[in-house]
Structure formats: C-alpha cells, structure tokens
Write a protein that holds these residues in place. Structure first.
Motif, PDB file in Angstrom:
ATOM      1  N   LYS B 117      37.076  -7.202  -5.162  1.00 19.67           N
ATOM      2  CA  LYS B 117      36.705  -8.065  -6.274  1.00 19.67           C
ATOM      3  C   LYS B 117      35.551  -7.473  -7.086  1.00 19.67           C
ATOM      4  O   LYS B 117      35.458  -7.670  -8.293  1.00 19.67           O
ATOM      5  CB  LYS B 117      36.287  -9.433  -5.711  1.00 19.67           C
ATOM      6  N   GLY B 118      34.695  -6.724  -6.390  1.00 15.78           N
ATOM      7  CA  GLY B 118      33.548  -6.112  -7.053  1.00 15.78           C
ATOM      8  C   GLY B 118      33.950  -5.214  -8.207  1.00 15.78           C
ATOM      9  O   GLY B 118      33.208  -5.068  -9.184  1.00 15.78           O
ATOM     10  N   GLN B 119      35.145  -4.618  -8.106  1.00 16.90           N
ATOM     11  CA  GLN B 119      35.621  -3.747  -9.177  1.00 16.90           C
ATOM     12  C   GLN B 119      35.846  -4.539 -10.454  1.00 16.90           C
ATOM     13  O   GLN B 119      35.540  -4.072 -11.548  1.00 16.90           O
ATOM     14  CB  GLN B 119      36.930  -3.065  -8.752  1.00 16.90           C
ATOM     15  N   TRP B 120      36.403  -5.753 -10.316  1.00 17.19           N
ATOM     16  CA  TRP B 120      36.606  -6.611 -11.487  1.00 17.19           C
ATOM     17  C   TRP B 120      35.260  -7.000 -12.084  1.00 17.19           C
ATOM     18  O   TRP B 120      35.068  -6.966 -13.299  1.00 17.19           O
ATOM     19  CB  TRP B 120      37.333  -7.894 -11.079  1.00 17.19           C
ATOM     20  N   GLU B 121      34.364  -7.365 -11.188  1.00 12.87           N
ATOM     21  CA  GLU B 121      33.053  -7.817 -11.664  1.00 12.87           C
ATOM     22  C   GLU B 121      32.308  -6.678 -12.353  1.00 12.87           C
ATOM     23  O   GLU B 121      31.675  -6.872 -13.398  1.00 12.87           O
ATOM     24  CB  GLU B 121      32.235  -8.351 -10.478  1.00 12.87           C
ATOM     25  N   LYS B 124      33.609  -6.202 -15.743  1.00 17.12           N
ATOM     26  CA  LYS B 124      33.123  -7.252 -16.636  1.00 17.12           C
ATOM     27  C   LYS B 124      31.664  -6.978 -17.026  1.00 17.12           C
ATOM     28  O   LYS B 124      31.282  -7.089 -18.193  1.00 17.12           O
ATOM     29  CB  LYS B 124      33.238  -8.604 -15.924  1.00 17.12           C
ATOM     30  N   ALA B 125      30.877  -6.571 -16.018  1.00 19.41           N
ATOM     31  CA  ALA B 125      29.455  -6.312 -16.271  1.00 19.41           C
ATOM     32  C   ALA B 125      29.281  -5.175 -17.270  1.00 19.41           C
ATOM     33  O   ALA B 125      28.353  -5.177 -18.077  1.00 19.41           O
ATOM     34  CB  ALA B 125      28.760  -5.969 -14.961  1.00 19.41           C
ATOM     35  N   LEU B 126      30.209  -4.187 -17.220  1.00 20.55           N
ATOM     36  CA  LEU B 126      30.110  -3.052 -18.131  1.00 20.55           C
ATOM     37  C   LEU B 126      30.785  -3.346 -19.460  1.00 20.55           C
ATOM     38  O   LEU B 126      30.976  -2.454 -20.285  1.00 20.55           O
ATOM     39  CB  LEU B 126      30.744  -1.818 -17.485  1.00 20.55           C
ATOM     40  N   ASN B 127      31.193  -4.606 -19.632  1.00 25.08           N
ATOM     41  CA  ASN B 127      31.786  -5.054 -20.895  1.00 25.08           C
ATOM     42  C   ASN B 127      33.097  -4.337 -21.236  1.00 25.08           C
ATOM     43  O   ASN B 127      33.350  -4.014 -22.386  1.00 25.08           O
ATOM     44  CB  ASN B 127      30.766  -4.883 -22.031  1.00 25.08           C
ATOM     45  N   SER B 131      42.295  -5.017 -21.341  1.00 20.52           N
ATOM     46  CA  SER B 131      43.308  -3.956 -21.220  1.00 20.52           C
ATOM     47  C   SER B 131      42.702  -2.726 -20.556  1.00 20.52           C
ATOM     48  O   SER B 131      43.312  -2.083 -19.701  1.00 20.52           O
ATOM     49  CB  SER B 131      43.845  -3.602 -22.600  1.00 20.52           C
ATOM     50  N   LYS B 132      41.472  -2.404 -20.944  1.00 17.55           N
ATOM     51  CA  LYS B 132      40.816  -1.217 -20.390  1.00 17.55           C
ATOM     52  C   LYS B 132      40.509  -1.413 -18.900  1.00 17.55           C
ATOM     53  O   LYS B 132      40.595  -0.482 -18.105  1.00 17.55           O
ATOM     54  CB  LYS B 132      39.508  -0.975 -21.173  1.00 17.55           C
ATOM     55  N   THR B 133      40.171  -2.645 -18.517  1.00 19.21           N
ATOM     56  CA  THR B 133      39.909  -2.917 -17.109  1.00 19.21           C
ATOM     57  C   THR B 133      41.149  -2.572 -16.278  1.00 19.21           C
ATOM     58  O   THR B 133      41.056  -1.920 -15.245  1.00 19.21           O
ATOM     59  CB  THR B 133      39.576  -4.405 -16.911  1.00 19.21           C
ATOM     60  N   THR B 135      43.793  -0.551 -17.195  1.00 20.27           N
ATOM     61  CA  THR B 135      44.294   0.828 -17.221  1.00 20.27           C
ATOM     62  C   THR B 135      43.321   1.808 -16.598  1.00 20.27           C
ATOM     63  O   THR B 135      43.752   2.795 -16.012  1.00 20.27           O
ATOM     64  CB  THR B 135      44.602   1.280 -18.657  1.00 20.27           C
ATOM     65  N   SER B 136      41.998   1.566 -16.696  1.00 18.90           N
ATOM     66  CA  SER B 136      41.142   2.614 -16.144  1.00 18.90           C
ATOM     67  C   SER B 136      40.392   2.199 -14.876  1.00 18.90           C
ATOM     68  O   SER B 136      39.766   3.056 -14.266  1.00 18.90           O
ATOM     69  CB  SER B 136      40.180   3.152 -17.214  1.00 18.90           C
ATOM     70  N   ILE B 137      40.450   0.933 -14.499  1.00 21.09           N
ATOM     71  CA  ILE B 137      39.737   0.573 -13.269  1.00 21.09           C
ATOM     72  C   ILE B 137      40.703   0.087 -12.191  1.00 21.09           C
ATOM     73  O   ILE B 137      40.751   0.638 -11.091  1.00 21.09           O
ATOM     74  CB  ILE B 137      38.699  -0.550 -13.530  1.00 21.09           C
ATOM     75  N   ILE B 138      41.485  -0.936 -12.503  1.00 23.07           N
ATOM     76  CA  ILE B 138      42.270  -1.587 -11.447  1.00 23.07           C
ATOM     77  C   ILE B 138      43.500  -0.757 -11.056  1.00 23.07           C
ATOM     78  O   ILE B 138      43.656  -0.374  -9.893  1.00 23.07           O
ATOM     79  CB  ILE B 138      42.698  -3.000 -11.892  1.00 23.07           C
ATOM     80  N   LEU B 139      44.361  -0.436 -12.036  1.00 23.82           N
ATOM     81  CA  LEU B 139      45.612   0.241 -11.687  1.00 23.82           C
ATOM     82  C   LEU B 139      45.414   1.595 -11.005  1.00 23.82           C
ATOM     83  O   LEU B 139      46.111   1.883 -10.028  1.00 23.82           O
ATOM     84  CB  LEU B 139      46.519   0.363 -12.918  1.00 23.82           C
ATOM     85  N   PRO B 140      44.455   2.443 -11.472  1.00 22.87           N
ATOM     86  CA  PRO B 140      44.295   3.718 -10.767  1.00 22.87           C
ATOM     87  C   PRO B 140      43.949   3.542  -9.287  1.00 22.87           C
ATOM     88  O   PRO B 140      44.226   4.424  -8.479  1.00 22.87           O
ATOM     89  CB  PRO B 140      43.133   4.390 -11.516  1.00 22.87           C
TER      90      PRO B 140
END
Lengths: 218, 247
Positions: B117-121, B124-127, B131-133, B135-140
């Motif tokens: 869950k920290g990855q989502w947070e 969000k914290a990095l604004n 869509s970018k969340t 493609t570059s954070i969750i899916l990889p």
C-alpha cells in the motif's frame, strides 16, 4: 420483441439438462474418488508409488479433455475395451479432473502443520488412523474452495460430451437452433443462462458447506 | 493392432496442422492478456457501477462453457457484428481470448493486490497523476510475479484449442478426424494427437517452471538487500498457490 416459442424450447432442454446433470454427477464422483486416491499416493512414503502416481497425474492433466474423450470413446475399442457413451464420458471427464484434483488433495495434505502428525504419532495412532482422524479432516477444509472451482470447471467440461453425440444441453440447443434458425440468440442466451445457474448452484453449495465445516474451528 | 506405416503416413499432416493450433493459442493468449488487464483495471475503477458490471461479466463468462460461447460467437454474434463474418480462426481467437481474459484478470488482480500500500501512498505524496501511478509505479511491480501464472494459462489455452474443431477450424484434432474418415483407423490417429499434445504441453510446463525458479531467485535476492521483512512475500505466496491450483 419477437414472440419466442419458449414452450417448444423447454421440453428438449429439460431432456438435455437431465443428461448433463447425470454425466456431471457421475463424473464428479469419479473425479473426487480418483483425486483422493492419486493425491494420497502422491504423498506416500514409497518412492515408486509417488513416481507412478505423479506420472498418471501429469499425463491426464496434460491431455486436452476433448482428445482424451475421443481416445476413450473411439480408440479404446481397438484395444478391446468398449464403453457406452455415458461411461466413456464419465471415464474421460473423471480421469481429467481427477488428475487436477489430486494436486488439490496433495497440497492440502502437505499444508497441514507437521505438529499434527507428530502429535498423532506421540499418541500412538497408526499411520492409517493418523490420516483418517487427524490429517484428512483438517485437509478437507482447505480442499473445499478449490474443489468447488474444479466442480464448476467440470460442469463446463460436460458440454464436450456433445462431440460423442450424447444428447446433453448443448446438443439439444443445437438441434433447437436447426429448427428455429432465427431464434439463435435466444436459444444460446438461454443455454448460457442454464449453465450459469448450474455453476452458481455449485458455488453456493460449496460456500454453505465451507461455513458448516469451518464452524468450531480456527 | 498398431500400424506403424499408417501412423507415419499421417504424422506429417498432424504436425503441419500444429501451425494453426499455435496461431490460435498465441492469438488467444495475447487477446486474453490484454483483455484481462483491462478487466482488472476496470475492477479497480472508483465508480461502483462499473465495478459491479465488471464483476458480473467476469462471473458469467467464467461459469459458462467455452464451447457454447464459441458457438454463440461463431454462429451469431460475430456475423451480425461485422459485415463480413470473421474466419473460424479469428472467431476462435476471440472466443478463447474472451473466455480466458476473465481468468487472467484474476491473475492481474492478485498481482496488483500484492503491491504494498505504501507504493500507492508514495505515488500520491509525489503528486503522480492516476495514469502515471499505474504505468510507472504499480504495474511494473505487479506484473513480473504474475508471469509464471500467465505461462500456465498459455498451456491451458493450448489444451483448449481442440474445441475449435467444433467451429470448423482445421487444427490438429480436425486433421486427425479427416484422416480417420478416410481410413477408419481412429486408434493411431487419436493416440498420436494425444502424444503430440502431451509432449508440447509438458515442454511448455518445463519452461514455466524454469521461469518460476528464476523469478523466485531474483526476488529473494532483491528483497534480501531491501529489507529483511520481505513485504511482497505474502502476495507471492498467494500467487504461487494459484499457480499450483490451476496448473
């Protein structure tokens, strides 16, 4: 909305439903017995038993159900073994899903904590008693949800018996479609809906059973 | 009883028909992989109506037989949707793809759920925009652990291709049937078909197992340097369980 001759549909589909349910129940029983037998063999303490049962499971899992069904129904008579249609269907479906089920049984047995087996040994249970009274009841609870999924797959699999001209639901629906070509979408939608109800019946039953078995356990 | 001459005479035709089987397998797999990802993303939609409809479609397709879906697609849906009816191969690919996309969506879902869950947070914290969340954070992070399970579905789809003989696709089983209709010798033909399917699905499964071992090694190596608590181990254990159940 066109007027759909539902009254012409139902008698034929009812006949088909009976065949589908008959084959599904018989092959589900066969599959469960087989998966228990193969699954237990796969955790046997004899290496040869383990290897032979593993090969059996791999073979019947690696074969497509339809190919297995054709082989049992069309090719086996050349070896002098001839089954009628329903038996062929039950043998093929039972073997195929039994092989999948053996994996469920095996992993459920292995997932029971080792301490249970050790405690049973400390209480001087024989290996057979240990399996029947200690290991299997705990493993059964773990087997239930995956077995429910397997049974839904099995119901879906019974539609293949249409290929050996057993008059199941799918077969009757295709006959109906020949008689009422412009009713094609209604016939297929109704057919899908019947299968959906059958599968939902299984999943609801499994959920109820799970709750009942889980009562009083951690 | 077993006639080697006859068996050898039909073997080249069966092997040649494997080409169609492979097209159907890989086409269906790619369709299912893309469709499954879309279903998984829709299942995470913030609008509850979309989530509910998505769930209903997945449940319905999953609990009805592929064979009936193929008939429905081939005889009615596709010919009415397109001005020229798609070929049996295309219909088969669409049927296999649709059916297995619902299974794949569950695989993606467990992969996505396993991302801490920290990855989502953090995103969000990095604004990061939504869509970018993805493609570059969750899916990889979510996709690599699902690869062995996807590999297993490739095998499952391969084993379902004989069904396409029902919608007149000339693949291995149809070729065997055609040979039998001339010679009346089903024993050799169907045994050969069985052996071909066994060998190929066994080879595929060895590949998947190798991939799994490699992935496990990589993951234990990376988590060893990261933190001793291994946050992703729960998700991976769940994925592995799924592999075993569906293999």
């Amino acid at each position: 909305m066109m007027d759909v001759p539902w009254n012409d549909f139902f008698p034929l589909l009812w006949e088909g439903l009976k065949v589908t349910v008959e084959v599904a129940v018989l092959s589900a029983l066969a599959a469960m017995v087989l998966s228990l037998v193969i699954g237990l063999c796969r955790v046997s303490k004899f290496k040869t038993v383990r290897i032979i049962s593993q090969i059996c499971a791999e073979v019947f899992r690696g074969l497509p159900l339809l190919v297995l069904l054709f082989w049992v129904y069309f090719a086996l008579p050349f070896l002098g073994i001839e089954f009628d249609k329903v038996t062929s269907a039950v043998v093929a479906i039972g073997l195929n899903y039994g092989a999948f089920g053996s994996e469920i049984v095996r992993s459920a047995i292995l997932a029971v904590p080792n301490g249970q087996s050790e405690a049973a040994r400390a209480l001087n249970f024989s290996p057979l008693q240990r399996m029947i009274y200690i290991i299997l009841p705990q493993a059964a609870l773990r087997m239930l949800p995956p077995f429910g999924n397997l049974m839904i797959e099995l119901i879906k699999g019974t539609s293949l018996i249409y290929f050996i001209t057993l008059s199941d639901l799918t077969y009757q629906a295709l006959i109906l479609r020949n008689n009422f070509l412009n009713m094609t979408p209604y016939i297929f939608l109704l057919l899908l809906l019947i299968y959906f109800v059958l599968s939902s019946f299984v999943s609801v039953t499994v959920r109820l059973l799970e709750r009942k078995l889980a009562a009083g356990r951690l | 009883m077993w006639n080697w001459d006859y068996a050898w005479s039909i073997l080249p035709d069966l092997i040649a028909a494997l080409k169609t089987t492979f097209w159907a397998t890989f086409g269906g797999f790619i369709f299912a992989a893309i469709g499954g990802l879309m279903l998984a993303l829709l299942g995470r939609s913030p609008i509850w109506i979309i989530r509910a409809i998505n769930r209903l479609i997945i449940e319905f397709i999953r609990s009805t037989p592929l064979l009936v879906q193929l008939f429905f697609l081939y005889f009615y849906i596709l010919p009415t949707m397109f001005p020229t009816a798609p070929t049996a191969l295309v219909s088969g690919i669409i049927g296999l793809g649709l059916h297995y996309s619902t299974y794949m969506s569950e695989v993606y879902r467990s992969g996505i759920d396993a991302v801490p869950k920290g990855q989502w947070e953090a995103a969000k914290a990095l604004n990061f925009p939504r869509s970018k969340t993805w493609t570059s954070i969750i899916l990889p992070q979510a996709l690599p652990p699902t690869l062995p399970v996807m590999g297993n579905y490739l095998i499952v789809i391969f084993k379902e291709t004989p069904l396409l003989s029902a919608i007149t696709l000339v693949e291995v089983l149809t070729t065997a049937k055609n040979a039998i209709s001339v010679s009346y010798r089903p024993f050799e033909a169907y045994t050969l078909v069985g052996v071909i399917f066994l060998i190929i699905s066994y080879m595929f499964s060895l590949l998947v197992r190798m991939m799994e071992i490699r992935l496990n090694r990589e993951q234990s190596a990376s988590s060893g340097t990261d933190s001793p608590s291994k946050p992703q181990s729960g998700g991976k254990a769940r994925l592995n369980k799924e592999v075993k159940q569906q293999a």
